[in-house]
Design an enzyme around this catalytic site. Structure first.
Site, PDB file in Angstrom:
ATOM      1  N   ARG A 278       0.802  -1.799  -0.180  1.00 29.11           N
ATOM      2  CA  ARG A 278      -0.226   0.058  -0.016  1.00 29.11           C
ATOM      3  C   ARG A 278       1.210   0.836  -0.190  1.00 29.11           C
ATOM      4  O   ARG A 278       1.875   1.435   0.789  1.00 29.11           O
ATOM      5  CB  ARG A 278      -1.338   0.078   1.008  1.00 29.11           C
ATOM      6  CG  ARG A 278      -1.476   1.111   1.369  1.00 29.11           C
ATOM      7  CD  ARG A 278      -3.178   1.740   2.519  1.00 29.11           C
ATOM      8  NE  ARG A 278      -4.290   0.595   2.057  1.00 29.11           N
ATOM      9  CZ  ARG A 278      -5.236   0.583   2.410  1.00 29.11           C
ATOM     10  NH1 ARG A 278      -5.640   1.517   3.882  1.00 29.11           N
ATOM     11  NH2 ARG A 278      -6.320  -0.374   2.171  1.00 29.11           N
TER      12      ARG A 278
ATOM     13  N   CYS B  54     -16.110   1.617   0.868  1.00 30.01           N
ATOM     14  CA  CYS B  54     -15.600   1.200   1.027  1.00 30.01           C
ATOM     15  C   CYS B  54     -15.049   1.227   2.683  1.00 30.01           C
ATOM     16  O   CYS B  54     -14.404   0.324   2.540  1.00 30.01           O
ATOM     17  CB  CYS B  54     -14.247   1.086  -0.215  1.00 30.01           C
ATOM     18  SG  CYS B  54     -13.504   3.029   0.144  1.00 30.01           S
TER      19      CYS B  54
ATOM     20  N   ASP C 255     -17.497   7.086  -1.413  1.00 27.43           N
ATOM     21  CA  ASP C 255     -15.517   7.195  -1.134  1.00 27.43           C
ATOM     22  C   ASP C 255     -15.742   8.401  -0.682  1.00 27.43           C
ATOM     23  O   ASP C 255     -15.784   9.847  -0.309  1.00 27.43           O
ATOM     24  CB  ASP C 255     -14.949   6.857  -1.908  1.00 27.43           C
ATOM     25  CG  ASP C 255     -13.635   6.165  -1.192  1.00 27.43           C
ATOM     26  OD1 ASP C 255     -13.456   6.240  -0.207  1.00 27.43           O
ATOM     27  OD2 ASP C 255     -12.223   6.752  -1.638  1.00 27.43           O
TER      28      ASP C 255
ATOM     29  N   GLN D 254     -10.364  -3.494  -3.833  1.00 26.04           N
ATOM     30  CA  GLN D 254     -11.434  -3.300  -3.237  1.00 26.04           C
ATOM     31  C   GLN D 254     -12.486  -3.328  -4.068  1.00 26.04           C
ATOM     32  O   GLN D 254     -13.240  -4.047  -3.846  1.00 26.04           O
ATOM     33  CB  GLN D 254     -11.166  -1.803  -3.159  1.00 26.04           C
ATOM     34  CG  GLN D 254     -12.695  -1.264  -2.021  1.00 26.04           C
ATOM     35  CD  GLN D 254     -12.874  -1.388  -1.198  1.00 26.04           C
ATOM     36  OE1 GLN D 254     -11.723  -1.565  -0.172  1.00 26.04           O
ATOM     37  NE2 GLN D 254     -14.111  -1.795  -0.664  1.00 26.04           N
TER      38      GLN D 254
ATOM     39  N   ARG E 144     -13.814  -8.220   1.236  1.00 26.18           N
ATOM     40  CA  ARG E 144     -12.462  -8.447   1.475  1.00 26.18           C
ATOM     41  C   ARG E 144     -11.862  -9.612   1.563  1.00 26.18           C
ATOM     42  O   ARG E 144     -10.486  -9.743   1.178  1.00 26.18           O
ATOM     43  CB  ARG E 144     -11.818  -6.503   2.144  1.00 26.18           C
ATOM     44  CG  ARG E 144     -12.393  -5.520   1.567  1.00 26.18           C
ATOM     45  CD  ARG E 144     -11.915  -5.164   0.185  1.00 26.18           C
ATOM     46  NE  ARG E 144     -10.317  -5.522   0.134  1.00 26.18           N
ATOM     47  CZ  ARG E 144      -9.555  -4.120   0.449  1.00 26.18           C
ATOM     48  NH1 ARG E 144     -10.590  -3.088   0.976  1.00 26.18           N
ATOM     49  NH2 ARG E 144      -8.235  -4.412   1.155  1.00 26.18           N
TER      50      ARG E 144
ATOM     51  N   HIS F 197      -7.313   1.115  -6.271  1.00 26.46           N
ATOM     52  CA  HIS F 197      -7.530   0.114  -4.983  1.00 26.46           C
ATOM     53  C   HIS F 197      -8.476  -0.874  -6.406  1.00 26.46           C
ATOM     54  O   HIS F 197      -8.964  -1.478  -5.526  1.00 26.46           O
ATOM     55  CB  HIS F 197      -8.151   0.405  -4.343  1.00 26.46           C
ATOM     56  CG  HIS F 197      -8.687   0.681  -3.085  1.00 26.46           C
ATOM     57  ND1 HIS F 197      -7.650  -0.719  -2.889  1.00 26.46           N
ATOM     58  CD2 HIS F 197      -9.207   0.782  -1.969  1.00 26.46           C
ATOM     59  CE1 HIS F 197      -7.714  -1.547  -1.786  1.00 26.46           C
ATOM     60  NE2 HIS F 197      -8.636  -0.329  -0.892  1.00 26.46           N
TER      61      HIS F 197
HETATM   62  N1   CP Z   1     -11.034   0.296   2.536  1.00 15.76           N
HETATM   63  C1   CP Z   1     -10.366  -0.265   2.734  1.00 15.76           C
HETATM   64  O1   CP Z   1      -9.298  -0.258   1.927  1.00 15.76           O
HETATM   65  O2   CP Z   1      -9.941   0.193   4.204  1.00 15.76           O
HETATM   66  P1   CP Z   1      -8.478   0.561   5.263  1.00 15.76           P
HETATM   67  O3   CP Z   1      -7.889   2.251   4.267  1.00 15.76           O
HETATM   68  O4   CP Z   1      -9.148   0.192   7.048  1.00 15.76           O
HETATM   69  O5   CP Z   1      -7.524  -0.845   4.102  1.00 15.76           O
HETATM   70  N1  NVA Z   2      -9.969   6.429  -1.352  1.00 17.39           N
HETATM   71  C1  NVA Z   2      -9.385   6.555   0.333  1.00 17.39           C
HETATM   72  C2  NVA Z   2      -9.489   4.863  -0.010  1.00 17.39           C
HETATM   73  C3  NVA Z   2      -9.584   4.330   1.684  1.00 17.39           C
HETATM   74  C4  NVA Z   2      -9.758   2.611   1.162  1.00 17.39           C
HETATM   75  C5  NVA Z   2      -8.335   6.648   0.296  1.00 17.39           C
HETATM   76  O1  NVA Z   2      -7.491   6.473  -0.396  1.00 17.39           O
HETATM   77  O2  NVA Z   2      -8.303   6.712   1.316  1.00 17.39           O
END
Ligand code: CP
Ligand code: NVA
Length: 318
Positions: A101, A267, A226, A131, A295, A128
């Site tokens: 990530r 999400c 989101d 997701q 997930r 992502h």
């Molecule tokens: N939706 C998602 O990826 O959540 P986190 O940021 O908690 O991993």
């Molecule tokens: N768009 C959001 C998704 C979180 C899972 C972010 O990047 O923070």
């Protein structure tokens, strides 16, 4: 193909296949309890996480494998003391799979290029995919189909989730409508919109970007929103973004324009009173916790598929 970097590289058949496997795993987890025996997943994190971290680590345990959480703030990579190249070349000698990530999308692309084990994008500023594969599974479970549905996404159009939804919906023949403020900062990447529209022409889907939230949500089967303040957005942007995104907040009045049996998705993490009101996210149309649960199942399926393809030498890298 033994990576998951964006959904652009995955065919509709591969997407449907991984969803089918995830549904099988969900129904009968015990059957897969040894499928990753002796295998190790490295999880590299530059950003915070609840769902991704916990579901990947739990998933690996449930498959009989092991996961290592590696926070870049305590790594030579994060300290600027070691390159991406040297990091992935090294860890490829230890582990069987890498997930990361990261902020910059180019960095996950470099990891995928240089690693000799499968690499999974666990979120970058741009995409992502884990997701959205989980979300497509949730939609299929709830709506019994994907093709021909209308999905309305409201809010920040220029983020990872929107981009991956554009690819994912287009591949599945879903009509996607993005309702977001005008301007480059809030709208999806033009290249992604172009790619998605091109794919949609073949699958029977459509892609629409609108700045009118009512037009976006009208008769939708799935309503998705989101965070307005994604992890990569600096805190000083809050006031400006709240002002820009407020007309796109998913509230009860807006939800009434969607189909009566529409489902609401986010999400997560979510903030009540921002991208949606509490009555929507805590109401009967909301499926956010089923979405979060999936997930776990989809990522177990993703890992198994990538390992299987690697074993078969599909898309083998040097
Ligand atoms: N939706 C998602 O990826 O959540 P986190 O940021 O908690 O991993
Ligand atoms: N768009 C959001 C998704 C979180 C899972 C972010 O990047 O923070």
């Amino acid at each position: 193909m033994h990576n998951l970097i964006t959904l652009k590289e995955w065919t509709p058949a591969q997407i449907l296949d991984v969803i089918a496997l995830a549904r099988e795993i969900k129904k009968n987890p015990a059957r897969f309890a040894k499928s990753m025996e002796g295998k190790t997943l490295l999880m590299i994190f530059e950003k915070p996480s609840l769902r991704t971290r916990v579901s990947f680590e739990t998933g690996m345990t449930q498959l009989g494998g092991h996961a290592i959480f590696y926070d870049t703030s305590t790594s030579p990579l994060g300290a600027g003391k070691e390159s991406v190249y040297d990091t992935v070349k090294t860890v490829s000698r230890y582990v069987d799979m890498i997930m990361a990530r990261l902020f910059e999308h180019a960095k996950i692309e470099e990891m995928a290029r240089e690693a000799t084990v499968p690499v999974i994008n666990a979120l970058t500023n741009f995409a992502h995919p884990c997701q959205i594969l989980g979300d497509l599974m949730t939609i299929q479970e709830k709506k019994k189909t994907l093709k021909g549905l209308i999905l309305a996404y409201l809010g920040d159009g220029n983020n990872n989730v929107t981009h991956s939804l554009l690819y994912g919906c287009a591949k599945m023949g879903i009509h996607i409508r993005v309702g977001c403020p005008a301007g480059k900062e809030y709208s999806p990447d033009a290249g992604v919109v172009k790619d998605a529209a091109q794919v949609a022409r073949k699958t029977g889907g459509t892609v629409k970007i609108t700045h009118d939230p009512r037009e976006a949500i009208q008769d939708a089967d799935v309503v998705y929103t989101d965070s307005w303040m994604s992890y990569h957005v600096p805190p000083h942007k809050l006031d400006e973004r709240v002002k820009m995104f407020t007309p796109f907040q998913v509230n009860a009045a807006l939800m009434k324009r969607a189909r009566k049996d529409a489902i609401f998705m986010n999400c997560l993490p979510a903030l009540r009173g921002y991208e949606q009101t509490a009555e929507v996210i805590d109401g009967p149309q909301s499926v956010v916790f089923d979405e979060a649960e999936n997930r776990l199942h989809i990522q177990k399926a993703i890992m198994l598929k990538l390992m299987e393809q690697r074993k078969r030498g599909v898309g083998e890298k040097g």
